[in-house]
Scaffold this motif. Sequence first.
Motif, PDB file in Angstrom:
ATOM      1  N   GLN A   1       4.166 -20.255 -18.715  1.00 54.16           N
ATOM      2  CA  GLN A   1       4.350 -21.511 -19.429  1.00 54.16           C
ATOM      3  C   GLN A   1       3.299 -22.545 -19.049  1.00 54.16           C
ATOM      4  O   GLN A   1       2.958 -23.419 -19.832  1.00 54.16           O
ATOM      5  N   ASP A   2       2.780 -22.478 -17.838  1.00 56.15           N
ATOM      6  CA  ASP A   2       1.753 -23.425 -17.385  1.00 56.15           C
ATOM      7  C   ASP A   2       0.551 -22.636 -16.891  1.00 56.15           C
ATOM      8  O   ASP A   2       0.417 -22.370 -15.701  1.00 56.15           O
ATOM      9  N   PRO A   3      -0.334 -22.198 -17.813  1.00 61.19           N
ATOM     10  CA  PRO A   3      -1.420 -21.278 -17.455  1.00 61.19           C
ATOM     11  C   PRO A   3      -2.346 -21.781 -16.355  1.00 61.19           C
ATOM     12  O   PRO A   3      -2.794 -21.007 -15.508  1.00 61.19           O
ATOM     13  N   GLY A   4      -2.645 -23.073 -16.353  1.00 61.09           N
ATOM     14  CA  GLY A   4      -3.625 -23.582 -15.407  1.00 61.09           C
ATOM     15  C   GLY A   4      -3.247 -23.425 -13.959  1.00 61.09           C
ATOM     16  O   GLY A   4      -4.104 -23.359 -13.077  1.00 61.09           O
ATOM     17  N   ASP A   5      -1.943 -23.355 -13.672  1.00 59.97           N
ATOM     18  CA  ASP A   5      -1.483 -23.257 -12.296  1.00 59.97           C
ATOM     19  C   ASP A   5      -1.493 -21.838 -11.759  1.00 59.97           C
ATOM     20  O   ASP A   5      -1.240 -21.630 -10.574  1.00 59.97           O
ATOM     21  N   HIS A   6      -1.755 -20.853 -12.616  1.00 62.14           N
ATOM     22  CA  HIS A   6      -1.631 -19.464 -12.196  1.00 62.14           C
ATOM     23  C   HIS A   6      -2.938 -18.678 -12.205  1.00 62.14           C
ATOM     24  O   HIS A   6      -3.052 -17.679 -11.508  1.00 62.14           O
ATOM     25  N   ALA A   7      -3.901 -19.089 -13.010  1.00 64.65           N
ATOM     26  CA  ALA A   7      -5.059 -18.231 -13.270  1.00 64.65           C
ATOM     27  C   ALA A   7      -5.851 -17.896 -12.020  1.00 64.65           C
ATOM     28  O   ALA A   7      -6.211 -16.734 -11.794  1.00 64.65           O
ATOM     29  N   ASP A   8      -6.162 -18.866 -11.192  1.00 65.68           N
ATOM     30  CA  ASP A   8      -6.962 -18.584  -9.994  1.00 65.68           C
ATOM     31  C   ASP A   8      -6.234 -17.634  -9.047  1.00 65.68           C
ATOM     32  O   ASP A   8      -6.844 -16.721  -8.477  1.00 65.68           O
ATOM     33  N   ALA A   9      -4.926 -17.841  -8.879  1.00 65.31           N
ATOM     34  CA  ALA A   9      -4.155 -16.982  -7.988  1.00 65.31           C
ATOM     35  C   ALA A   9      -4.121 -15.548  -8.508  1.00 65.31           C
ATOM     36  O   ALA A   9      -4.231 -14.585  -7.736  1.00 65.31           O
ATOM     37  N   VAL A  10      -3.972 -15.383  -9.824  1.00 63.60           N
ATOM     38  CA  VAL A  10      -3.935 -14.051 -10.423  1.00 63.60           C
ATOM     39  C   VAL A  10      -5.289 -13.363 -10.294  1.00 63.60           C
ATOM     40  O   VAL A  10      -5.385 -12.199  -9.864  1.00 63.60           O
ATOM     41  N   VAL A  11      -6.346 -14.060 -10.664  1.00 64.48           N
ATOM     42  CA  VAL A  11      -7.682 -13.461 -10.655  1.00 64.48           C
ATOM     43  C   VAL A  11      -8.110 -13.073  -9.239  1.00 64.48           C
ATOM     44  O   VAL A  11      -8.829 -12.081  -9.046  1.00 64.48           O
ATOM     45  N   ALA A  12      -7.662 -13.805  -8.254  1.00 63.18           N
ATOM     46  CA  ALA A  12      -7.997 -13.477  -6.859  1.00 63.18           C
ATOM     47  C   ALA A  12      -7.399 -12.146  -6.421  1.00 63.18           C
ATOM     48  O   ALA A  12      -7.843 -11.564  -5.424  1.00 63.18           O
ATOM     49  N   ARG A  13      -6.414 -11.653  -7.152  1.00 66.02           N
ATOM     50  CA  ARG A  13      -5.702 -10.446  -6.757  1.00 66.02           C
ATOM     51  C   ARG A  13      -6.059  -9.221  -7.587  1.00 66.02           C
ATOM     52  O   ARG A  13      -5.466  -8.152  -7.407  1.00 66.02           O
ATOM     53  N   ILE A  14      -6.991  -9.354  -8.520  1.00 74.20           N
ATOM     54  CA  ILE A  14      -7.411  -8.210  -9.327  1.00 74.20           C
ATOM     55  C   ILE A  14      -8.912  -7.981  -9.143  1.00 74.20           C
ATOM     56  O   ILE A  14      -9.638  -8.838  -8.656  1.00 74.20           O
ATOM     57  N   ASP A  15      -9.350  -6.790  -9.562  1.00 75.94           N
ATOM     58  CA  ASP A  15     -10.757  -6.414  -9.409  1.00 75.94           C
ATOM     59  C   ASP A  15     -11.528  -6.467 -10.717  1.00 75.94           C
ATOM     60  O   ASP A  15     -12.765  -6.424 -10.717  1.00 75.94           O
ATOM     61  N   GLY A  16     -10.822  -6.535 -11.826  1.00 79.54           N
ATOM     62  CA  GLY A  16     -11.448  -6.616 -13.135  1.00 79.54           C
ATOM     63  C   GLY A  16     -10.443  -7.143 -14.135  1.00 79.54           C
ATOM     64  O   GLY A  16      -9.229  -7.080 -13.911  1.00 79.54           O
ATOM     65  N   LEU A  17     -10.946  -7.666 -15.258  1.00 75.44           N
ATOM     66  CA  LEU A  17     -10.091  -8.315 -16.253  1.00 75.44           C
ATOM     67  C   LEU A  17     -10.427  -7.796 -17.643  1.00 75.44           C
ATOM     68  O   LEU A  17     -11.605  -7.666 -17.997  1.00 75.44           O
ATOM     69  N   ILE A  18      -9.378  -7.485 -18.424  1.00 78.52           N
ATOM     70  CA  ILE A  18      -9.542  -7.149 -19.834  1.00 78.52           C
ATOM     71  C   ILE A  18      -8.776  -8.172 -20.667  1.00 78.52           C
ATOM     72  O   ILE A  18      -7.575  -8.363 -20.469  1.00 78.52           O
ATOM     73  N   ILE A  19      -9.495  -8.845 -21.569  1.00 79.31           N
ATOM     74  CA  ILE A  19      -8.853  -9.696 -22.568  1.00 79.31           C
ATOM     75  C   ILE A  19      -8.648  -8.821 -23.793  1.00 79.31           C
ATOM     76  O   ILE A  19      -9.611  -8.349 -24.402  1.00 79.31           O
ATOM     77  N   THR A  20      -7.393  -8.583 -24.149  1.00 84.32           N
ATOM     78  CA  THR A  20      -7.056  -7.560 -25.132  1.00 84.32           C
ATOM     79  C   THR A  20      -7.010  -8.115 -26.558  1.00 84.32           C
ATOM     80  O   THR A  20      -7.179  -9.301 -26.789  1.00 84.32           O
ATOM     81  N   GLY A  21      -6.720  -7.219 -27.492  1.00 86.67           N
ATOM     82  CA  GLY A  21      -6.588  -7.601 -28.887  1.00 86.67           C
ATOM     83  C   GLY A  21      -5.314  -8.391 -29.133  1.00 86.67           C
ATOM     84  O   GLY A  21      -4.400  -8.410 -28.306  1.00 86.67           O
ATOM     85  N   GLY A  22      -5.245  -9.025 -30.296  1.00 86.16           N
ATOM     86  CA  GLY A  22      -4.070  -9.828 -30.618  1.00 86.16           C
ATOM     87  C   GLY A  22      -4.329 -10.756 -31.779  1.00 86.16           C
ATOM     88  O   GLY A  22      -5.265 -10.556 -32.567  1.00 86.16           O
ATOM     89  N   PRO A  23      -3.533 -11.811 -31.892  1.00 81.32           N
ATOM     90  CA  PRO A  23      -3.627 -12.729 -33.038  1.00 81.32           C
ATOM     91  C   PRO A  23      -4.876 -13.595 -32.976  1.00 81.32           C
ATOM     92  O   PRO A  23      -5.579 -13.648 -31.951  1.00 81.32           O
ATOM     93  N   ASP A  24      -5.128 -14.300 -34.076  1.00 73.64           N
ATOM     94  CA  ASP A  24      -6.309 -15.151 -34.180  1.00 73.64           C
ATOM     95  C   ASP A  24      -6.252 -16.303 -33.173  1.00 73.64           C
ATOM     96  O   ASP A  24      -5.197 -16.868 -32.896  1.00 73.64           O
ATOM     97  N   VAL A  25      -7.430 -16.659 -32.664  1.00 72.39           N
ATOM     98  CA  VAL A  25      -7.567 -17.831 -31.802  1.00 72.39           C
ATOM     99  C   VAL A  25      -7.347 -19.090 -32.653  1.00 72.39           C
ATOM    100  O   VAL A  25      -7.794 -19.166 -33.807  1.00 72.39           O
ATOM    101  N   ASP A  26      -6.674 -20.067 -32.090  1.00 69.57           N
ATOM    102  CA  ASP A  26      -6.456 -21.339 -32.785  1.00 69.57           C
ATOM    103  C   ASP A  26      -7.813 -21.976 -33.109  1.00 69.57           C
ATOM    104  O   ASP A  26      -8.608 -22.244 -32.209  1.00 69.57           O
ATOM    105  N   PRO A  27      -8.124 -22.210 -34.394  1.00 68.26           N
ATOM    106  CA  PRO A  27      -9.423 -22.789 -34.754  1.00 68.26           C
ATOM    107  C   PRO A  27      -9.685 -24.151 -34.119  1.00 68.26           C
ATOM    108  O   PRO A  27     -10.837 -24.551 -33.970  1.00 68.26           O
ATOM    109  N   ALA A  28      -8.627 -24.867 -33.742  1.00 68.25           N
ATOM    110  CA  ALA A  28      -8.822 -26.153 -33.065  1.00 68.25           C
ATOM    111  C   ALA A  28      -9.576 -25.971 -31.752  1.00 68.25           C
ATOM    112  O   ALA A  28     -10.226 -26.908 -31.272  1.00 68.25           O
ATOM    113  N   ARG A  29      -9.511 -24.771 -31.191  1.00 67.19           N
ATOM    114  CA  ARG A  29     -10.224 -24.497 -29.936  1.00 67.19           C
ATOM    115  C   ARG A  29     -11.735 -24.571 -30.118  1.00 67.19           C
ATOM    116  O   ARG A  29     -12.469 -24.773 -29.157  1.00 67.19           O
ATOM    117  N   TYR A  30     -12.209 -24.351 -31.357  1.00 65.32           N
ATOM    118  CA  TYR A  30     -13.653 -24.445 -31.605  1.00 65.32           C
ATOM    119  C   TYR A  30     -13.960 -25.476 -32.694  1.00 65.32           C
ATOM    120  O   TYR A  30     -14.989 -25.410 -33.366  1.00 65.32           O
TER     121      TYR A  30
END
Length: 232
Positions: A48-77
């Motif tokens: 629910q609060d992505p910003g508080d978790h990302a660094d802790a999660v990434v510190a515990r993995i060796d690689g990352l895959i951003i997978t397929g899914g729905p369209d990105v919100d156009p407001a992001r770009y």
Amino acid sequence: MKPVIGLSCYRNKAQWGVWDTEAVLLPTTYTRSVELAGGIPILLPPPQDPGDHADAVVARIDGLIITGGPDVDPARYGADRHPQTDQPGGVRDAWELALLDAADRISLPVLGICRGLQVLAVHAGGTLQQHLPDQLGHQLHSPGGADYGTVEVIVEPKSRVASLVGDRLQVSCHHHQAVAEHPGLQISARSADGAIEALEADGERFRLGVQWHPEERDDAGLFGGLIKAAAR
């Protein structure tokens, strides 16, 4: 030890057995492909609060895959929503962008698949073509429903992608959007009709994305490249 690979995933309503409730979902073709390449897959559901978790999660993995899914919100770009663009999914967008921020801070190896390529481009400050048939005049990249399209991809000969999959291949795809602008990322493959099919970053770090679905063809090359980079 086998490298641990985190995979972003859906948080959607689903049905199984007697249950009909919200669930964490990802097709097993992704996790199977990671396992076949020698990695250990773990799912990274959007909190629910992505910003508080990302660094802790990434510190515990060796690689990352951003997978397929729905369209990105156009407001992001900075774009208005096209009538064919999915309804915004803000939590997943925020989570994957936060994961990429955290991955950049420690130079973690990253592979983007389909939507994942588009998230990489938007994260870099790029934009998307929201409905590819408007530009190409056909729907070969996403025939409809759950069917995958088959397109030929031409790969830049000296690219990292070429070193993993060769200079030309047939791929399975399921996308109606494509990358338009991609600052800081180099085009390493296109389909025969000109759509961008792969992007990669310069330098030693493994950071690339493909528009097709390698997990649907047990494509060991891309997954193997990620696992090798993660094992370092």
